[in-house]
Design an enzyme around this catalytic site. Structure first.
Site, PDB file in Angstrom:
ATOM      1  N   SER A 215       0.941  -1.275  -0.027  1.00 37.52           N
ATOM      2  CA  SER A 215      -0.085  -0.039  -0.012  1.00 37.52           C
ATOM      3  C   SER A 215       0.859   1.299   0.011  1.00 37.52           C
ATOM      4  CB  SER A 215      -0.989  -0.023   1.171  1.00 37.52           C
ATOM      5  OG  SER A 215      -1.923   0.930   1.076  1.00 37.52           O
ATOM      6  N   ASN A 216       0.361   2.425   0.300  1.00 33.48           N
ATOM      7  CA  ASN A 216       1.116   3.718   0.390  1.00 33.48           C
ATOM      8  C   ASN A 216       0.411   4.625   1.566  1.00 33.48           C
ATOM      9  OD1 ASN A 216      -1.139   5.488  -0.585  1.00 33.48           O
ATOM     10  ND2 ASN A 216      -0.881   3.923  -2.198  1.00 33.48           N
ATOM     11  N   ARG A 217       1.176   5.585   1.680  1.00 35.52           N
ATOM     12  CA  ARG A 217       0.730   6.527   2.966  1.00 35.52           C
ATOM     13  C   ARG A 217      -0.158   7.386   2.720  1.00 35.52           C
ATOM     14  NH1 ARG A 217       5.947   9.927   2.850  1.00 35.52           N
ATOM     15  NH2 ARG A 217       4.456  11.198   4.112  1.00 35.52           N
TER      16      ARG A 217
END
Ligand code: PMT
Length: 407
Positions: free
Chosen positions: A210-212
């Site tokens: 995923s990412n931030r």
């Protein structure tokens, strides 16, 4: 541009541990140009000193109904008439009860009785108190008289318990204030499809890529669009945010789920805004069992996810399509390349390598590039202000094109 210039707001602070958060709210209201007078109850002053609020508001803080040094005994009447809005944040169960029953035994509750200005209560208390039938009755009575009482946020409370009772995010309170004070309805009739947050791609049953992204940018767009009269469908990856009331929310997890939700609601939309940070890759065949730990040189084959924005761009029809470009270098040039490759009308470029803007932060600093060659560099501002600036730009660009929509 969103502003509260010329607006006179009273901020009532009552005795909750969340009283310190009222200082952040005050700072934001002052930043938006509001004139804010702070009224503190006796119990509020046990949590935070009036000096904090006096410094931030640059005005005396009103604490005592009978103190002629601070304000004459009739000041509550003058303020009651002057105020465009009274916000009680945090609002304790005790203050909600006094307001509902019309008890007036201090400056704040006297003011609440004397004024005809709209009232906004932002409760903060323990979950058990919030769910108590007496509190529910008081909240219902206030709402029935036209006051707005926000729902508290869910989460860990000062007591250590988990449940509803936390003061909502400052951005949510500001949004409610803007909705009450600055209702610009220039998006009514629009059906806006917004994506927000990250997507998650499973690696195995317990792990994901995923990412931030926190979802703040997409949720700010949804809140601004609703305030300005649009219908909003919010396709959201996993976030910790409370969705704006009145948005139709479609929770998704993977890129494929987001793609399906976007395509299913595309036909009805007049504007599509892709603020989500979509995972660009996914593991090819995630195993059904957990991958054992500590494997030296473990390789997980990845494959690109479908490009949702590109697909929307290809099926654009008469709708206006906005993408976001998360860049770390050559921001404008890379964003322009994405704008053209994906068939968008407007690209919102942000430099996500800079501290304080981009992922997770409350602020953003963006460049708006449109497919007619226009470039608009905006200063750093709150995500809510960025959202308003994006809608201003969409409306301006549409009014300039011959058919009013994208050709
Ligand atoms: O959520 P926050 O914490 O508030 O942070 C906001 C933000 C940084 C996530 C937001 O401002 C932002 O930049 N969103 C886009 C992030 C991104 O995925 O950028 P990109 O340059 O990789 O993609 C360009 C565009 O294509 C985006 O509109 C993206 O949604 C879309 N895309 C990308 C890949 C893919 N497979 N499908 C897509 O639709």
């Amino acid at each position: 541009m969103v502003t509260l210039r010329g607006r006179e707001i009273v901020l009532g602070v009552t005795g909750s541990i969340a009283a310190y958060k009222a200082a952040y709210l005050l700072r934001e209201l002052v930043r938006l140009g509001a004139e804010v007078s702070v009224v503190m109850t006796e119990h509020a002053q046990r949590f935070v000193g009036p000096l904090t609020f006096r410094t931030l508001s640059r005005r005396p803080v009103l604490t005592d109904l009978f103190d002629p040094g601070e304000a004459a005994a009739v000041e509550h009447v003058a303020l009651a008439e002057r105020a465009h809005l009274i916000v009680v944040a945090p609002a304790t169960a005790h203050t909600l009860a006094k307001a509902a029953l019309g008890l007036a035994d201090d400056f704040l509750t006297t003011l609440l009785l004397a004024t005809r200005a709209p009232l906004l209560f932002v409760p903060a208390m323990d979950a058990g108190m919030w769910r108590h039938p007496t509190v529910e009755g008081h909240v219902a009575a206030l709402r029935a008289r036209g006051a707005v009482v926000l729902e508290p946020a869910e989460g860990e409370l000062a007591s250590g318990l988990i449940g509803p009772g936390r003061l909502p995010e400052v951005s949510e309170v500001v949004e409610a204030i803007l909705g009450l004070l600055a209702p610009k309805r220039d998006l009514s009739g629009e059906r806006i499809l917004i994506t927000a947050g990250p997507t998650r791609e499973p690696v195995d049953p317990v792990r994901y890529l995923s990412n931030r992204s926190s979802g703040k940018m997409g949720y700010a767009l949804a809140a601004a669009a609703l305030r300005r009269g649009a219908e909003v469908t919010l396709v959201s990856g996993p976030t910790n945010l409370a969705p704006p009331p009145r948005a139709r929310v479609i929770p998704v997890e993977t890129t494929e789920e987001m793609r399906e939700a976007v395509l299913a609601h595309l036909d009805a939309a007049t504007v599509v805004i892709k603020a989500a940070a979509v995972a660009d890759y996914r593991p090819v065949r995630p195993p059904a069992r957990k991958i054992p730990g500590r494997q030296e040189g473990l390789a997980i084959p990845l494959t690109p996810t479908p490009d949702i924005l590109r697909e929307v761009g290809a099926r654009k029809g008469g709708r206006f399509v906005v993408g976001f470009a998360a860049e770390t270098e050559g921001v404008a040039a890379s964003a322009r390349a994405k704008l053209e490759a994906k068939g968008a009308d407007l690209m919102v470029a942000n430099d996500v390598s800079r501290p304080g803007v981009g992922f997770e932060s409350d602020d953003n600093e963006v460049i708006l590039l449109d497919r007619w060659g226009g470039v608009l560099q905006l200063p750093r501002m709150s995500k809510l202000e960025v959202a308003d600036a994006i809608f201003d730009r969409i409306l301006a660009l549409r009014s300039q094109t011959p058919s009013g929509v994208t050709p």
